[in-house]
Write a protein that holds these residues in place. Structure first.
Motif, PDB file in Angstrom:
ATOM      1  N   ALA A 175      -8.441   2.401   9.499  1.00  0.00           N
ATOM      2  CA  ALA A 175      -7.423   1.965  10.463  1.00  0.00           C
ATOM      3  C   ALA A 175      -6.106   2.663  10.127  1.00  0.00           C
ATOM      4  CB  ALA A 175      -7.261   0.450  10.365  1.00  0.00           C
ATOM      5  N   PRO A 176      -5.197   2.753  11.092  1.00  0.00           N
ATOM      6  CA  PRO A 176      -3.911   3.421  10.828  1.00  0.00           C
ATOM      7  C   PRO A 176      -3.188   2.860   9.595  1.00  0.00           C
ATOM      8  CG  PRO A 176      -4.168   3.021  13.175  1.00  0.00           C
ATOM      9  CD  PRO A 176      -5.344   2.369  12.508  1.00  0.00           C
ATOM     10  N   GLY A 177      -3.194   1.540   9.417  1.00  0.00           N
ATOM     11  CA  GLY A 177      -2.516   0.941   8.260  1.00  0.00           C
ATOM     12  C   GLY A 177      -3.163   1.391   6.952  1.00  0.00           C
ATOM     13  N   GLU A 178      -4.470   1.499   6.944  1.00  0.00           N
ATOM     14  CA  GLU A 178      -5.180   1.937   5.740  1.00  0.00           C
ATOM     15  C   GLU A 178      -4.863   3.410   5.438  1.00  0.00           C
ATOM     16  OE1 GLU A 178      -9.053  -1.013   6.338  1.00  0.00           O
ATOM     17  OE2 GLU A 178      -9.088   1.013   7.196  1.00  0.00           O
ATOM     18  N   ALA A 181      -1.476   3.606   3.885  1.00  0.00           N
ATOM     19  CA  ALA A 181      -1.496   3.206   2.463  1.00  0.00           C
ATOM     20  C   ALA A 181      -2.075   4.342   1.625  1.00  0.00           C
ATOM     21  CB  ALA A 181      -2.320   1.932   2.288  1.00  0.00           C
ATOM     22  N   LEU A 182      -3.104   4.964   2.152  1.00  0.00           N
ATOM     23  CA  LEU A 182      -3.762   6.062   1.431  1.00  0.00           C
ATOM     24  C   LEU A 182      -2.821   7.259   1.298  1.00  0.00           C
ATOM     25  CD1 LEU A 182      -6.561   6.687   0.237  1.00  0.00           C
ATOM     26  CD2 LEU A 182      -7.169   7.713   2.428  1.00  0.00           C
ATOM     27  N   ALA A 183      -2.045   7.505   2.333  1.00  0.00           N
ATOM     28  CA  ALA A 183      -1.136   8.653   2.300  1.00  0.00           C
ATOM     29  C   ALA A 183      -0.107   8.491   1.185  1.00  0.00           C
ATOM     30  CB  ALA A 183      -0.432   8.799   3.643  1.00  0.00           C
ATOM     31  N   PRO A 226       0.452  -0.263   3.757  1.00  0.00           N
ATOM     32  CA  PRO A 226       1.427   0.127   2.736  1.00  0.00           C
ATOM     33  C   PRO A 226       2.392  -1.021   2.460  1.00  0.00           C
ATOM     34  CG  PRO A 226       1.726   1.398   4.782  1.00  0.00           C
ATOM     35  CD  PRO A 226       0.592   0.455   5.017  1.00  0.00           C
ATOM     36  N   ASP A 227       2.824  -1.102   1.235  1.00  0.00           N
ATOM     37  CA  ASP A 227       3.769  -2.145   0.851  1.00  0.00           C
ATOM     38  C   ASP A 227       4.847  -1.483  -0.008  1.00  0.00           C
ATOM     39  OD1 ASP A 227       3.977  -5.364   0.361  1.00  0.00           O
ATOM     40  OD2 ASP A 227       4.646  -4.221  -1.391  1.00  0.00           O
ATOM     41  N   THR A 228       6.095  -1.707   0.367  1.00  0.00           N
ATOM     42  CA  THR A 228       7.157  -0.978  -0.328  1.00  0.00           C
ATOM     43  C   THR A 228       7.253  -1.384  -1.800  1.00  0.00           C
ATOM     44  OG1 THR A 228       8.621  -2.632   0.595  1.00  0.00           O
ATOM     45  CG2 THR A 228       8.661  -0.464   1.644  1.00  0.00           C
ATOM     46  N   ARG A 229       6.869  -2.614  -2.110  1.00  0.00           N
ATOM     47  CA  ARG A 229       7.003  -3.092  -3.492  1.00  0.00           C
ATOM     48  C   ARG A 229       5.801  -2.723  -4.351  1.00  0.00           C
ATOM     49  NH1 ARG A 229       5.822  -7.747  -6.040  1.00  0.00           N
ATOM     50  NH2 ARG A 229       4.884  -8.573  -4.141  1.00  0.00           N
ATOM     51  N   THR A 230       4.591  -3.006  -3.819  1.00  0.00           N
ATOM     52  CA  THR A 230       3.388  -2.830  -4.648  1.00  0.00           C
ATOM     53  C   THR A 230       2.606  -1.564  -4.297  1.00  0.00           C
ATOM     54  OG1 THR A 230       2.085  -4.096  -3.066  1.00  0.00           O
ATOM     55  CG2 THR A 230       3.062  -5.322  -4.875  1.00  0.00           C
TER      56      THR A 230
END
Ligand SMILES: CC(C)(COP(=O)(O)OP(=O)(O)OC[C@H]1O[C@@H](n2cnc3c(N)ncnc32)[C@H](O)[C@@H]1OP(=O)(O)O)[C@@H](O)C(=O)NCCC(=O)NCCS
Length: 275
Positions: A175-178, A181-183, A226-230
């Motif tokens: 999915a786009p969100g995944e 995160a991978l990028a 993606p998460d800016t903190r973790t």
């Protein structure tokens, strides 16, 4: 690789067996006696994840002593590689050895058929309230059994993967969100591969629990953002194919990582197990 608010299996060690109560799940390394214990512990609303290495004597014994149906024998004979055949046979054997005692019959009395898209189903009167999912990779077999909920499991070790291959596969099934995160993780080669396989396992577990496999739309299922903190925020509860799923990472010591997905009315809580 980021925080996961979902249930994560604790290390599985030798010791006294504890049965999962309704609403709980347990991961157990396969040993002969484990099968009997797991059979006793499979209560409505509970899940048992059994896993074992093909080379382990107890797995080999189980595989030798659970008769295959003629169709399974024919399928086993078609495998090109003995390792794949042994994984297939061991998976069927595990299910039979657990569910035979559960239904009070000889393991060989149970048969399997397949739902649409090939999710295996145990055929026995009353077996329709028990769901089964199987996975194998690199000489390991995982088998998830659930009473009163739908379950899927995937075992898949992390592998070395060229960034181009990884990103190409992610474009097809993530999915786009995944992918986002991978990028971010992808800047570090090891973290990128490890994140890729973690998403992959979780995705496959849900797709298998839903009974769709990759006939479903894997990109419609988003399990990480993606998460800016973790770096990564895991979605341990997702809606897919009309159901709400719980997804957990299972990382027993000395075994490849696995993922478990289920769709209960009351989501099971993880419980450290003993094999
Ligand atoms: C299911 C699938 C994701 C498995 O992927 P894999 O990583 O190669 O293999 P795993 O070892 O993790 O899992 C294999 C097990 O998945 C199970 N399985 C197969 N199809 C399944 C499905 N649709 N849903 C749930 N489980 C399935 C089987 O039990 C199989 O093990 P077995 O053959 O020993 O019984 C993949 O094979 C797939 O998407 N299949 C879809 C096939 C399909 O729909 N074909 C339609 C063409 S007609």
């Amino acid at each position: 690789m980021g925080s996961d608010p979902g249930p994560v299996c604790q290390p599985v060690a030798d010791g006294p067996h504890r049965s999962p109560a309704p609403g709980e799940w347990i991961a157990l390394r396969w040993r002969g006696e484990t099968a009997v214990q797991a059979a006793r512990s499979l209560r409505a609303g509970a899940m048992v994840l059994l896993y074992g290495a093909i080379g382990h004597p107890a797995v080999a014994t189980a595989a030798r002593s659970a008769p295959l149906t003629p169709a399974e024998r024919a399928r086993a004979a078609r495998y090109l590689f003995a390792a794949n055949r042994d994984e297939f046979v061991a998976g069927r054997a595990m299910v039979r050895h657990v569910l035979g005692p559960f239904f009070g019959v000889a393991p060989g009395a149970l048969g399997f058929d397949a739902a649409a898209f090939h999710k295996p189903r145990v055929t026995w009167p009353g077996a329709d309230h028990v769901d089964v999912s199987l996975s194998h990779a690199d000489g390991w077999v995982a088998c998830a059994l659930a009473g009163g909920c739908v379950v899927g499991v995937d075992v898949e070790p992390d592998r070395v993967l060229a960034a181009d291959d990884r990103d190409g596969m992610a474009r097809q099934v993530f999915a786009p969100g995944e992918r986002a995160a991978l990028a971010i993780a992808g800047a570090q080669a090891d973290a990128g591969a490890s994140l890729f396989f973690e998403i992959w396992r979780r995705k496959e577990a849900v797709l298998k629990a839903a009974g769709l496999g990759f006939s479903g739309d894997p990109a419609a299922l988003c399990l990480a953002r993606p998460d800016t903190r973790t770096g990564v925020a895991w979605q341990s509860t997702v809606v897919f194919a009309g159901r709400r799923w719980q997804v957990a990472s299972v990382t027993p010591p000395g075994a490849p990582p696995m993922a478990l997905a289920w769709s209960p009315n009351d989501p099971p809580r993880s419980r450290p197990g003993a094999a």
